[in-house]
Motif scaffolding. Sequence first.
Motif, PDB file in Angstrom:
ATOM      1  N   ALA A  96     -30.514 -34.814 -62.442  1.00 19.71           N
ATOM      2  CA  ALA A  96     -29.495 -35.919 -62.907  1.00 19.71           C
ATOM      3  C   ALA A  96     -28.473 -35.083 -63.705  1.00 19.71           C
ATOM      4  N   SER A  97     -28.692 -34.159 -64.434  1.00 18.70           N
ATOM      5  CA  SER A  97     -27.639 -33.810 -65.434  1.00 18.70           C
ATOM      6  C   SER A  97     -26.996 -32.449 -64.626  1.00 18.70           C
ATOM      7  N   VAL A  98     -27.384 -31.935 -63.727  1.00 15.26           N
ATOM      8  CA  VAL A  98     -26.625 -31.179 -62.787  1.00 15.26           C
ATOM      9  C   VAL A  98     -25.608 -31.892 -62.041  1.00 15.26           C
ATOM     10  N   ALA A  99     -26.164 -32.987 -61.500  1.00 11.54           N
ATOM     11  CA  ALA A  99     -25.161 -33.856 -60.619  1.00 11.54           C
ATOM     12  C   ALA A  99     -24.333 -34.371 -61.584  1.00 11.54           C
ATOM     13  N   THR A 100     -24.530 -34.787 -62.443  1.00 12.66           N
ATOM     14  CA  THR A 100     -23.451 -35.655 -63.627  1.00 12.66           C
ATOM     15  C   THR A 100     -22.613 -34.623 -64.035  1.00 12.66           C
ATOM     16  N   GLN A 101     -22.965 -33.269 -64.440  1.00 13.39           N
ATOM     17  CA  GLN A 101     -21.911 -32.222 -64.733  1.00 13.39           C
ATOM     18  C   GLN A 101     -21.015 -31.794 -63.607  1.00 13.39           C
ATOM     19  N   ARG A 102     -21.272 -31.755 -62.353  1.00  8.98           N
ATOM     20  CA  ARG A 102     -20.682 -31.140 -61.105  1.00  8.98           C
ATOM     21  C   ARG A 102     -19.710 -32.549 -60.829  1.00  8.98           C
ATOM     22  N   HIS A 106     -15.273 -32.621 -61.341  1.00  8.94           N
ATOM     23  CA  HIS A 106     -14.311 -32.869 -60.124  1.00  8.94           C
ATOM     24  C   HIS A 106     -13.488 -34.361 -60.454  1.00  8.94           C
ATOM     25  N   GLY A 107     -13.732 -34.676 -61.400  1.00  7.96           N
ATOM     26  CA  GLY A 107     -13.006 -36.022 -62.030  1.00  7.96           C
ATOM     27  C   GLY A 107     -13.840 -37.283 -61.606  1.00  7.96           C
ATOM     28  N   PHE A 108     -14.747 -37.227 -61.107  1.00  6.82           N
ATOM     29  CA  PHE A 108     -15.485 -38.458 -60.829  1.00  6.82           C
ATOM     30  C   PHE A 108     -16.206 -39.274 -61.872  1.00  6.82           C
ATOM     31  N   VAL A 109     -15.702 -40.434 -61.928  1.00  9.84           N
ATOM     32  CA  VAL A 109     -16.397 -41.624 -62.932  1.00  9.84           C
ATOM     33  C   VAL A 109     -17.852 -41.554 -62.661  1.00  9.84           C
ATOM     34  N   ILE A 110     -18.490 -41.331 -63.710  1.00  9.97           N
ATOM     35  CA  ILE A 110     -19.946 -41.309 -63.783  1.00  9.97           C
ATOM     36  C   ILE A 110     -20.529 -42.633 -64.078  1.00  9.97           C
ATOM     37  N   GLY A 111     -21.403 -43.378 -63.230  1.00  8.70           N
ATOM     38  CA  GLY A 111     -21.837 -44.712 -63.288  1.00  8.70           C
ATOM     39  C   GLY A 111     -20.874 -45.807 -62.960  1.00  8.70           C
ATOM     40  N   GLY A 112     -19.642 -45.288 -62.550  1.00 13.82           N
ATOM     41  CA  GLY A 112     -18.750 -46.421 -62.244  1.00 13.82           C
ATOM     42  C   GLY A 112     -18.879 -46.835 -60.661  1.00 13.82           C
ATOM     43  N   ALA A 113     -18.006 -47.727 -60.486  1.00 13.55           N
ATOM     44  CA  ALA A 113     -17.713 -48.190 -58.878  1.00 13.55           C
ATOM     45  C   ALA A 113     -17.084 -47.291 -58.118  1.00 13.55           C
ATOM     46  N   ALA A 114     -17.418 -47.346 -56.857  1.00 14.39           N
ATOM     47  CA  ALA A 114     -17.004 -46.293 -55.847  1.00 14.39           C
ATOM     48  C   ALA A 114     -15.454 -46.765 -55.495  1.00 14.39           C
TER      49      ALA A 114
END
Length: 114
Positions: A96-102, A106-114
Amino acid sequence: MKDSPLTEPAFLVLTALAEQPLHGYGMLEDVARISEGLVKLQAGTLYTVIDRLCTEGLIEIDHEEVVQSRLRRYYRITAIGATRLSRESARLARHASVATQRLRQHGFVIGGAA
């Protein structure tokens, strides 16, 4: 020998039993609570998981009681089960840490709506 990853139902059952011994229905309720309602195990799936975890020595029978003329069996996590759950939790946290970091890179909001 390296442990294979736990299935999601097995991980959630071990997580439920890490708090206290539970009977089958209690496990079903706690798994639903832990997963925020996303995982609703069926009784057949639960008892298959329980059998496998018992065979692997990860859980064991804590005690039994009769409630309304029916036997209620409670299970508890073993020391081996707690170690396995701890290792699996750490493995999933690393992923999960690697996924969150990546995603953040790339500017994606973590835990936010798509």
